[in-house]
Design a protein around this motif. Sequence first.
Motif, PDB file in Angstrom:
ATOM      1  N   VAL A 123       1.049  -1.215  -0.218  1.00 22.48           N
ATOM      2  CA  VAL A 123      -0.025   0.225  -0.076  1.00 22.48           C
ATOM      3  C   VAL A 123       0.937   1.181  -0.081  1.00 22.48           C
ATOM      4  O   VAL A 123       1.652   1.495   1.021  1.00 22.48           O
ATOM      5  CB  VAL A 123      -1.090  -0.077   1.249  1.00 22.48           C
ATOM      6  CG1 VAL A 123      -1.718   1.400   1.367  1.00 22.48           C
ATOM      7  CG2 VAL A 123      -1.972  -1.196   1.237  1.00 22.48           C
ATOM      8  N   THR A 150      -2.204   9.949   0.358  1.00 16.53           N
ATOM      9  CA  THR A 150      -3.259   8.993   0.509  1.00 16.53           C
ATOM     10  C   THR A 150      -4.164   9.347   1.490  1.00 16.53           C
ATOM     11  O   THR A 150      -3.637   9.114   2.591  1.00 16.53           O
ATOM     12  CB  THR A 150      -3.296   7.562   0.080  1.00 16.53           C
ATOM     13  OG1 THR A 150      -2.253   7.254  -1.108  1.00 16.53           O
ATOM     14  CG2 THR A 150      -4.435   6.890   0.331  1.00 16.53           C
ATOM     15  N   LYS A 169      -7.578   4.963   0.483  1.00 14.43           N
ATOM     16  CA  LYS A 169      -7.008   4.068  -0.671  1.00 14.43           C
ATOM     17  C   LYS A 169      -8.274   4.033  -1.837  1.00 14.43           C
ATOM     18  O   LYS A 169      -9.262   3.597  -1.623  1.00 14.43           O
ATOM     19  CB  LYS A 169      -6.557   2.845  -0.407  1.00 14.43           C
ATOM     20  CG  LYS A 169      -5.748   2.101  -1.397  1.00 14.43           C
ATOM     21  CD  LYS A 169      -5.321   0.658  -1.165  1.00 14.43           C
ATOM     22  CE  LYS A 169      -4.345   0.133  -2.142  1.00 14.43           C
ATOM     23  NZ  LYS A 169      -5.265  -0.325  -3.443  1.00 14.43           N
TER      24      LYS A 169
END
Length: 226
Positions: free
Chosen positions: A31, A51, A54
């Motif tokens: 991620v 971010t 997400k």
Amino acid sequence: MKKIITTIMFGILIYGNQYAQEETSTDSLKVRKNAIGVSFGTGFGFDYSRTLKKDKLYVTASYNTLVYSIDGIEQEISGEDLLVDTSLDFKNIDVKLSYHPFSNAFKIVGGIGFFSTNNINVITTFKENITVGEVEFNAADSGNLDINFDWSKTAPYVGLGFGRAVANKRLGFAFDFGSYISSSPEITLDATGIIEQTADQEGLLNESFESFKFIPYGSFRLSYSF
């Protein structure tokens, strides 16, 4: 002994292949929450993105600049040949939110721009000598018309685009199209020489451009996510 060595080497190869696959899989599933990018289009810019959620929501802070000039454009107005020099100078810092309603590459973008400069300047001069009545004026001494456009220093931004601010892979790209919504430009007019009397048209010029409240923006962006 030969069989033992062969068996050990075969085992090492299998383990190494599995390890490499695991590393690739881990990297692809990682991620990524941050990205830096450069953009080209309506000027040049660089940015940092983060971010917030997400595949849904991202925030971006960027610096953009557009400095451009064209000199010696030939125009004919009222039978006179003119030379027009035009320059643009836009520099701004933006804070924008990108929202992906369908969790794919399509996005809706909103934010605000803070301009240190947002100016268009136009200077017009006569190309050749001109005659008024029985008097001939040299082109260099006949005067010029200087028009300056300035928009407000703060302007909201709305737009659409494709591509995430923080890509799922290390390298990403995106397209953005939109506009800053500013106040009407403040126009100043300065005339010299034989056209000096046109300076009193400044009020009419401001009225004519009263609806020019939009500053268009478009860009192609390359990014590195980490």
